[in-house]
Design a protein around this motif. Structure first.
Motif, PDB file in Angstrom:
ATOM      1  N   LEU A  79      36.942 -43.269 -12.501  1.00  0.00           N
ATOM      2  CA  LEU A  79      37.227 -42.311 -13.531  1.00  0.00           C
ATOM      3  C   LEU A  79      36.400 -42.729 -14.849  1.00  0.00           C
ATOM      4  O   LEU A  79      36.427 -43.925 -15.384  1.00  0.00           O
ATOM      5  CB  LEU A  79      38.771 -42.421 -13.779  1.00  0.00           C
ATOM      6  N   THR A  80      35.690 -41.679 -15.254  1.00  0.00           N
ATOM      7  CA  THR A  80      34.798 -41.869 -16.644  1.00  0.00           C
ATOM      8  C   THR A  80      35.297 -41.153 -17.703  1.00  0.00           C
ATOM      9  O   THR A  80      35.668 -39.755 -17.441  1.00  0.00           O
ATOM     10  CB  THR A  80      33.392 -41.700 -16.138  1.00  0.00           C
ATOM     11  N   PHE A  81      35.298 -41.688 -18.977  1.00  0.00           N
ATOM     12  CA  PHE A  81      35.222 -40.965 -20.064  1.00  0.00           C
ATOM     13  C   PHE A  81      34.053 -40.464 -20.801  1.00  0.00           C
ATOM     14  O   PHE A  81      33.117 -41.731 -20.779  1.00  0.00           O
ATOM     15  CB  PHE A  81      36.308 -41.462 -20.966  1.00  0.00           C
ATOM     16  N   ASP A  82      33.815 -39.273 -21.175  1.00  0.00           N
ATOM     17  CA  ASP A  82      32.362 -38.849 -21.710  1.00  0.00           C
ATOM     18  C   ASP A  82      32.581 -38.177 -23.119  1.00  0.00           C
ATOM     19  O   ASP A  82      33.461 -37.516 -23.073  1.00  0.00           O
ATOM     20  CB  ASP A  82      31.436 -38.275 -20.857  1.00  0.00           C
ATOM     21  N   LEU A  83      31.628 -38.353 -23.977  1.00  0.00           N
ATOM     22  CA  LEU A  83      31.448 -37.930 -25.266  1.00  0.00           C
ATOM     23  C   LEU A  83      29.976 -37.734 -25.784  1.00  0.00           C
ATOM     24  O   LEU A  83      29.194 -38.535 -25.295  1.00  0.00           O
ATOM     25  CB  LEU A  83      32.321 -38.590 -26.228  1.00  0.00           C
ATOM     26  N   SER A  84      29.807 -36.527 -26.122  1.00  0.00           N
ATOM     27  CA  SER A  84      28.364 -36.118 -26.682  1.00  0.00           C
ATOM     28  C   SER A  84      28.358 -35.281 -27.833  1.00  0.00           C
ATOM     29  O   SER A  84      29.069 -34.238 -27.700  1.00  0.00           O
ATOM     30  CB  SER A  84      27.437 -35.476 -25.616  1.00  0.00           C
ATOM     31  N   SER A  85      27.459 -35.371 -28.495  1.00  0.00           N
ATOM     32  CA  SER A  85      26.989 -34.744 -29.735  1.00  0.00           C
ATOM     33  C   SER A  85      25.569 -35.106 -30.411  1.00  0.00           C
ATOM     34  O   SER A  85      25.274 -35.850 -30.069  1.00  0.00           O
ATOM     35  CB  SER A  85      28.064 -34.911 -30.942  1.00  0.00           C
ATOM     36  N   GLY A  86      25.282 -34.247 -31.408  1.00  0.00           N
ATOM     37  CA  GLY A  86      24.038 -34.473 -31.938  1.00  0.00           C
ATOM     38  C   GLY A  86      23.696 -33.462 -32.867  1.00  0.00           C
ATOM     39  O   GLY A  86      24.522 -32.967 -33.435  1.00  0.00           O
ATOM     40  N   PHE A  87      22.490 -33.535 -33.481  1.00  0.00           N
ATOM     41  CA  PHE A  87      21.984 -32.796 -34.495  1.00  0.00           C
ATOM     42  C   PHE A  87      21.011 -32.110 -34.126  1.00  0.00           C
ATOM     43  O   PHE A  87      19.809 -32.557 -33.498  1.00  0.00           O
ATOM     44  CB  PHE A  87      21.744 -33.866 -35.754  1.00  0.00           C
ATOM     45  N   GLY A  88      20.639 -30.753 -34.883  1.00  0.00           N
ATOM     46  CA  GLY A  88      19.426 -30.202 -34.578  1.00  0.00           C
ATOM     47  C   GLY A  88      18.705 -29.320 -35.673  1.00  0.00           C
ATOM     48  O   GLY A  88      19.318 -29.172 -36.716  1.00  0.00           O
ATOM     49  N   LYS A  89      17.398 -29.056 -35.262  1.00  0.00           N
ATOM     50  CA  LYS A  89      16.525 -28.061 -36.333  1.00  0.00           C
ATOM     51  C   LYS A  89      16.017 -26.892 -35.703  1.00  0.00           C
ATOM     52  O   LYS A  89      15.469 -27.017 -34.630  1.00  0.00           O
ATOM     53  CB  LYS A  89      15.641 -28.910 -36.980  1.00  0.00           C
ATOM     54  N   LEU A  90      16.123 -25.753 -36.409  1.00  0.00           N
ATOM     55  CA  LEU A  90      15.581 -24.528 -35.923  1.00  0.00           C
ATOM     56  C   LEU A  90      14.559 -24.280 -36.886  1.00  0.00           C
ATOM     57  O   LEU A  90      14.574 -24.284 -38.321  1.00  0.00           O
ATOM     58  CB  LEU A  90      16.421 -23.391 -35.972  1.00  0.00           C
ATOM     59  N   GLY A  91      13.144 -24.537 -36.679  1.00  0.00           N
ATOM     60  CA  GLY A  91      12.013 -24.517 -37.753  1.00  0.00           C
ATOM     61  C   GLY A  91      11.949 -23.167 -38.179  1.00  0.00           C
ATOM     62  O   GLY A  91      12.315 -21.985 -37.570  1.00  0.00           O
ATOM     63  N   ARG A  92      11.058 -23.192 -39.248  1.00  0.00           N
ATOM     64  CA  ARG A  92      10.743 -22.105 -40.207  1.00  0.00           C
ATOM     65  C   ARG A  92       9.854 -21.240 -39.246  1.00  0.00           C
ATOM     66  O   ARG A  92       8.906 -21.687 -38.521  1.00  0.00           O
ATOM     67  CB  ARG A  92      10.193 -22.343 -41.477  1.00  0.00           C
ATOM     68  N   HIS A  93      10.022 -19.795 -39.305  1.00  0.00           N
ATOM     69  CA  HIS A  93       9.143 -18.627 -38.463  1.00  0.00           C
ATOM     70  C   HIS A  93       9.243 -17.672 -38.806  1.00  0.00           C
ATOM     71  O   HIS A  93      10.147 -17.212 -39.599  1.00  0.00           O
ATOM     72  CB  HIS A  93       9.577 -19.016 -37.007  1.00  0.00           C
ATOM     73  N   ARG A  94       8.176 -16.762 -38.621  1.00  0.00           N
ATOM     74  CA  ARG A  94       8.373 -15.147 -38.902  1.00  0.00           C
ATOM     75  C   ARG A  94       7.417 -14.543 -37.441  1.00  0.00           C
ATOM     76  O   ARG A  94       6.592 -15.063 -37.149  1.00  0.00           O
ATOM     77  CB  ARG A  94       7.496 -14.782 -39.978  1.00  0.00           C
TER      78      ARG A  94
END
Length: 319
Positions: A79-94
């Motif tokens: 039996l395993t407990f897991d947790l995940s999260s993070g941070f992201g960036k969507l770059g400037r674009h046209r």
């Protein structure tokens, strides 16, 4: 579908491929009182998309960068407990800047946000290394929840922007000859409406070289269950013929367009993607596993044609 409506769909595309790569798990899991700490870095780019059954290219590259931390703790050997999260960036674009500046889309600035958080319990139904049968694979079943991140999901985002839950079936098998083996996953993900449910899959073969180098080749994908088929829901007859003008109630407003914007938003559209992946991993003398991987979208429906490179390190700790 008009050209500008195609552009809108490109902007509305959800980048689920990134969250899949960041939080990817497998049938093998830590044993009792063992903690796996896995930092992951992923960078993706695209300059074209699959718009329904068509393919469209545009001028600028859209760049997405995300970092995440995945924790897996062995409550027992199975039996395993897991947790995940993070941070992201969507770059400037046209995405459109052509005809000497006469036809342009507004430039989208850099956007940042916390990624979707996943938490779950995984149970190892069968452990191949404890079985008396040489052909027996490792099979694990997981159930978990998804908490949506705080990113701006309009016009496009680092995820689907919806809470939900998922059930995952993982399998793995080391063939114990020529260093060959296989990994796989089949999952069902359910989210808040109007985001459609999804079936996700992964399958790969690996080759161990000198017992410390791993070469992995496989595929990963998503098959949307329902959702809206077109960039603009009004494209679907008979809805595209509706023209509910109300000069008396709201001058100049089409009530059907108002309903579409609020009840059938972009993140409710169906998204399919199918990726080819290749990875190269290395295990050191302390059991740490380092993995460099690359994926490319070769087919899809309402999705970006992503090219993704990532790096992950799995660090085991005995507590």
């Amino acid at each position: 579908m008009t050209f500008m409506k195609q552009i809108k769909l490109i902007l509305y595309i959800a980048l689920l491929t990134i969250s899949s790569a960041v939080s990817a798990q497998q049938a093998w899991s830590p044993y009792e009182r063992q903690l796996w700490v896995r930092p992951v870095f992923v960078h993706s780019e695209y300059n074209s998309a699959y718009l329904a059954n068509n393919h469209s290219s545009y001028d600028d590259n859209v760049r997405i960068t995300a970092g995440s931390l995945v924790l897996e703790y062995g409550i027992t050997d199975r039996l395993t407990f897991d947790l995940s999260s993070g941070f992201g960036k969507l770059g400037r674009h046209r995405i459109l800047d052509r005809y000497y500046g006469l036809q342009q889309t507004p430039e989208s600035p850099d956007k940042y946000g916390v990624l979707d958080t996943r938490v779950g319990l995984r149970y190892k139904i069968i452990d191949e290394f404890d079985s008396k049968y040489a052909w027996m694979p490792t099979i694990s079943l997981r159930a978990g929840g998804i908490k949506k991140g705080d990113y701006d999901r309009n016009p496009q985002s680092l995820g689907d922007g919806a809470n939900g839950g998922e059930v995952n079936l993982y399998f793995a098998k080391d063939f114990n000859f020529y260093g060959l083996g296989t990994l796989g996953e089949l999952s069902y993900r359910r989210r808040e409406k109007p985001v459609p449910d999804d079936i996700l899959y992964y399958g790969a073969f690996y080759k161990k070289i000198f017992e410390v180098v791993f070469l992995t080749i496989g595929g990963r994908g998503q098959i949307g269950q329902g959702g809206y088929a077109f960039a603009d829901p009004r494209q679907e007859p008979p809805n595209n013929y509706l023209n509910l003008k109300t000069a008396d109630l709201i001058p100049g407003v089409n009530l059907y367009d108002y309903w579409v914007a609020n009840e059938r938003p972009a993140w409710g559209r169906r998204e399919n993607f199918h990726n080819l992946e290749i990875g190269l991993g290395f295990t050191d003398n302390y059991g740490n596993f380092y993995n460099l991987f690359y994926s490319d979208t070769y087919s899809g429906y309402n999705t970006a044609k992503l090219k993704t490179v990532g790096f992950a390190v799995n660090l085991p700790f005995n507590l």
